[in-house]
Write a protein that holds these residues in place. Structure first.
Motif, short mmCIF file in Angstrom:
data_model
loop_
_atom_site.label_atom_id
_atom_site.label_comp_id
_atom_site.label_asym_id
_atom_site.label_seq_id
_atom_site.Cartn_x
_atom_site.Cartn_y
_atom_site.Cartn_z
N SER A 103 0.88 -1.36 0.11
CA SER A 103 0.09 0.24 -0.03
C SER A 103 0.77 1.25 0.01
O SER A 103 1.80 1.43 0.73
N TRP A 104 0.45 2.20 -0.76
CA TRP A 104 1.14 3.63 -0.86
C TRP A 104 0.11 4.57 -0.36
O TRP A 104 -0.69 5.00 -1.28
N PRO A 105 -0.32 4.73 0.83
CA PRO A 105 -1.09 5.64 1.49
C PRO A 105 -0.72 7.28 1.19
O PRO A 105 0.31 7.63 1.23
N LEU A 106 -1.63 8.00 0.73
CA LEU A 106 -1.59 9.38 0.53
C LEU A 106 -2.46 10.54 1.49
O LEU A 106 -3.50 9.89 1.55
N ALA A 107 -1.70 11.40 1.95
CA ALA A 107 -2.43 12.22 2.99
C ALA A 107 -3.44 13.16 1.87
O ALA A 107 -2.86 13.51 1.10
N TRP A 108 -4.44 13.45 2.57
CA TRP A 108 -5.52 14.13 1.67
C TRP A 108 -4.79 15.53 1.48
O TRP A 108 -4.09 16.07 2.55
N VAL A 125 -3.93 12.92 -10.75
CA VAL A 125 -2.32 13.02 -10.52
C VAL A 125 -1.40 12.01 -10.84
O VAL A 125 -0.14 12.19 -11.75
N ASP A 173 8.97 5.23 -5.95
CA ASP A 173 8.95 3.79 -5.21
C ASP A 173 8.17 2.46 -6.02
O ASP A 173 8.82 1.36 -6.13
N GLN A 225 -9.63 15.26 -7.65
CA GLN A 225 -8.38 15.51 -8.12
C GLN A 225 -7.10 14.71 -8.00
O GLN A 225 -6.18 14.53 -9.08
N LEU A 283 -2.10 15.39 -3.78
CA LEU A 283 -1.82 15.85 -4.97
C LEU A 283 -0.48 15.76 -5.30
O LEU A 283 -0.02 16.01 -6.42
N GLU A 284 0.38 15.62 -4.26
CA GLU A 284 1.78 15.34 -4.89
C GLU A 284 2.06 13.77 -4.43
O GLU A 284 2.07 13.39 -3.02
N GLN A 285 2.52 13.23 -5.59
CA GLN A 285 2.33 11.65 -5.64
C GLN A 285 3.85 11.05 -5.78
O GLN A 285 4.07 9.94 -6.32
N SER A 286 4.64 12.12 -6.23
CA SER A 286 6.00 11.88 -6.99
C SER A 286 6.78 10.81 -6.25
O SER A 286 7.21 10.02 -6.90
N ALA A 287 6.95 10.72 -5.05
CA ALA A 287 7.93 9.86 -4.15
C ALA A 287 7.38 8.42 -4.31
O ALA A 287 8.14 7.51 -4.61
#
Lengths: 431, 295
Positions: free
Chosen positions: A205-210, A242, A221, A238, A213-217
């Motif tokens: 899993s790659w969780p993203l904080a709300w 991304v 990976d 949105q 919009l910034e998912q580059s790292a």
């Protein structure tokens, strides 16, 4: 000067009072008052506004045709911007007036659950909400209606297996799961765990904080270190658009990328332009205007200038989803009116919901044949264990590219029973 | 891919993203230099300018739309200065800060009213395929964006160091009353600062818009400017650049190397964690000036 300012403030206050209408709760005998939770502003408004408007347009059509047994639906919006505290505030503002609650927000439905139970009002979240609320006995006032998240996750894995050439080909494969880190984004975990154990694939899993919009790292990976064979996105709004730029930067192939049905509307990919060409996402209904009910909305509602959205968005994924929600809610109300009569209450509508049987004949009658799948609910089954369709973006529009892909029902039901049992025990302990 | 190559690729990604954060932070720096106030509306200005640009492109083409967006941002800046901020000259920074919050809401609402809530793509013709250096991938479009950021920063540094208005801005930031007493026209200088902030918002909006699309959520990216400014120093242009790079690299390396041990999702936390460390050891930032006040 101070007097002037005070006078100005008083005038503005009076004007504001005159311009901003107070909520009008009164419900006459020949109308159903329906407060609506809507998201028309903020980062999630792009698709969510289509869902709300589709629903309203269907009610407008129904009203134009005489309503439900002559009773018209009067809706009133409460904007909550997909923010849970505001959803709770809206709920409190209209408390006692709700017949059925549809926030189109999983975090909101989780937070509202106790109040809904207490007030005996059904909370629905089509293709969302609590996955274990498919069990109507344990969750009498919650329902995912169609495609709970566990069914969605299981169907997605089956679709990947089909693309690989069978479940046996999943062994040793790596699946990256990139998602918003909230109650919505985390729901597929137990299903992925169960299916990974069964078929031998690895998932991470790659969780993203709300607002994600910034998912580059995360994408560096996924593509360069984890070297995923497949990537699945479970974003919303949105954040869905991304990954297309990021994938291109790290050289991840778009044909190995599958999106949740909540990342499958036109608005979700418009910003990505050509980069999204070839992208596959899940869906559960027809897209476009070529359905009798949509055509009727155009003819009856929009020609009389009573439409609730820009005309060029009619037929989009989000809009059609809203029309489907409208049909389901109106059907629940119709059963409630026919069986129990007016005035409607939350409990009556909940029982009406449990009587819904949208078979081919009824869907044809409603003009929704081909727009939505057949549905039937009962006191024990609140819907949710269904298959998904898969659609591909050709650069201009969605094209359905698969038949219904069923979930692994045994795995999904096993999870529902396990989770519902744990919930019942938790409630028992609290007592 | 070994850990070293992974770290190098993450670092490069972080530096390039960090420079994009710097672009947003620059807008804050400009207003702070002119009024000692944190401009809460900078994110909304970024959203508004980018929405204006993409709204005009289908009507008049890219270049005219760009000119139109610059002019509209000038008008917005002048109106904001004239209507909201000029009457507040002499007020406490907190009062002016509250006014910027109000301006943010007005701009966000107005932008949605005029251009709608639908997201738009913004294609600047930047190359999308990566540059491959051995096993390392570098985004060409990010490299170009970083170049644009670098040029803009250099121009701003020259403006502040060597032009009369730039010196005026610095003087006003230092002491409004003293600056006025030596004949600096506060109204004129403020208006220029707001126009510059509007222009920087447009450039940032274009670069971010080409990356994530132009939509309401864009204004939230501005929140990333806060740790950048804490680290670099809120009144320093080089500080915005260095702070942006530190934040970008910390986020990327944190997500890549700490994330796996804590279940991921640490990217945003890293920015604030680094900012917190700086607050403890150097509260006015790397390039910030320590304010000494009589208490």
């Amino acid at each position: 000067m101070h007097i002037m300012k005070k006078c100005l403030a008083a005038v503005l206050t009076v004007l504001a009072g005159a311009v901003v209408p107070a909520p009008s709760f009164a419900q006459s005998a020949n109308e159903i008052f329906y407060p609506m939770l809507v998201t028309r502003t903020g980062p999630f408004a792009s698709a969510a506004s289509g869902v709300s408007s589709g629903q309203q347009d269907y009610f407008a059509l129904l009203n134009a045709k005489g309503g439900i047994k002559g009773i018209k639906i009067r809706w009133e919006e409460c904007e909550f911007e997909y923010k849970t505290p505001r959803a709770l505030e809206c709920y409190e503002r209209y408390r006692g007036q709700w017949k059925i609650v549809y926030p189109n927000s999983t975090p909101a439905i989780f937070s509202l659950a106790d109040r809904l139970n207490q007030d005996k009002v059904l909370g629905i979240n089509v293709a969302g909400g609590r996955s274990d609320s498919s069990d109507g006995e344990t969750f009498p006032y919650l329902s995912p209606v169609m495609l709970n998240f566990w069914a969605q996750a299981a169907s997605t894995i089956r679709y990947i297996a089909q693309r690989e050439g069978g479940e046996d080909k999943l062994k040793g494969k790596k699946i990256a799961f990139i998602h918003i880190d909230n109650a919505y984004g985390r729901q597929p975990f137990p299903i992925f765990d169960a299916l990974a154990a069964k078929y031998g694939f690895e998932w991470k899993s790659w969780p993203l904080a709300w607002p994600a919009l910034e998912q580059s790292a995360a994408w560096v990976d996924i593509a360069r270190r984890f070297r995923a064979d497949w990537a699945v996105q479970w974003n919303y709004g949105q954040s869905c658009s991304v990954p297309f730029t990021e994938m291109t930067r790290v050289g991840f192939p778009i044909e190995k990328f599958v999106g949740t049905l909540w990342c499958g509307s036109e608005e979700d990919i418009a910003p990505a332009g050509d980069l999204a060409k070839g992208y596959v996402s899940a869906n559960f209904h027809g897209v476009g205007q070529d359905f009798p009910v949509i055509k009727e909305i155009l003819d009856v509602v929009y020609k009389s200038g009573k439409g609730n959205m820009e005309k060029d968005r009619i037929g989009t994924v989000a809009y059609n989803r809203g029309v489907i929600n409208g049909i389901i809610i109106a059907e629940a109300m119709r059963h409630a009116v026919e069986k129990f009569g007016m005035p409607l209450t939350g409990e009556k509508v909940r029982d009406g919901f449990r009587m819904i049987k949208l078979d081919k004949a009824r869907l044809k009658e409603l003009g929704a044949e081909g727009l939505m799948p057949e549905l039937a609910f009962s006191p024990t089954y609140h819907g949710g264990v269904d298959g998904q369709l898969y659609q591909q973006w050709d650069g201009k529009k969605w094209k359905t590219i698969s038949d219904w892909v069923a979930p692994y029902e045994d795995v999904v039901w096993n999870e529902i029973k396990k989770s519902a049992k744990a919930y019942r025990e938790e409630v028992q302990q609290k007592k | 891919m070994n850990d070293l190559a992974f770290a190098v690729e993450l670092t490069i990604t972080g530096v390039l993203i960090g420079l994009l954060y710097s672009m947003i932070a620059l807008g804050f720096v400009l207003i702070f230099k002119a009024s000692s106030v944190f401009n809460f509306a900078q994110g909304a200005m970024t959203l508004f300018s980018a929405l204006t640009l993409v709204g005009l492109i289908p009507l008049v083409g890219f270049w005219l739309a760009l000119v139109g967006a610059v002019l509209i941002m000038c008008v917005v800046a002048l109106v904001a200065e004239r209507v909201a901020f000029r009457p507040l000259i002499g007020s406490s920074p907190l009062v002016i800060f509250m006014a910027t919050i109000g301006l943010a809401y007005i701009l966000e609402g107005f932008a949605q009213m005029v251009w709608g809530t639908q997201p738009h793509g913004l294609k600047l013709g930047l190359p999308v395929d990566p540059l491959k250096l051995g096993s390392i991938f570098i985004s060409k479009s990010d490299l170009i964006s970083a170049g644009v950021a670098g040029v803009l920063v250099a121009l701003l540094i020259v403006f502040f160091q060597y032009t009369k208005i730039g010196l005026g801005l610095r003087a006003i930031a230092n002491d409004q009353i003293a600056a006025q007493s030596v004949g600096i026209d506060l109204r004129k200088v403020w208006a220029i600062a707001w126009i510059l902030a509007g222009f920087v918002a447009l450039v940032a909006g274009m670069l971010w818009g080409s990356r994530i699309g132009v939509h309401f959520a864009m204004s939230l990216i501005a929140l990333k400017a806060l740790p950048v400014l804490i680290i670099g120093g809120i009144e320093s242009i080089p500080g915005a650049i260095v702070g942006g790079i530190i934040v970008g690299v910390a986020e990327a390396l944190g997500e890549g190397f700490i994330g796996p041990y804590v279940g991921g999702g640490v990217q945003d936390v890293m920015a604030y964690l680094v900012a917190l460390i700086f607050l403890l050891i150097r509260p006015y930032g790397i390039f910030g000036q320590a304010a000494i006040e009589r208490v």
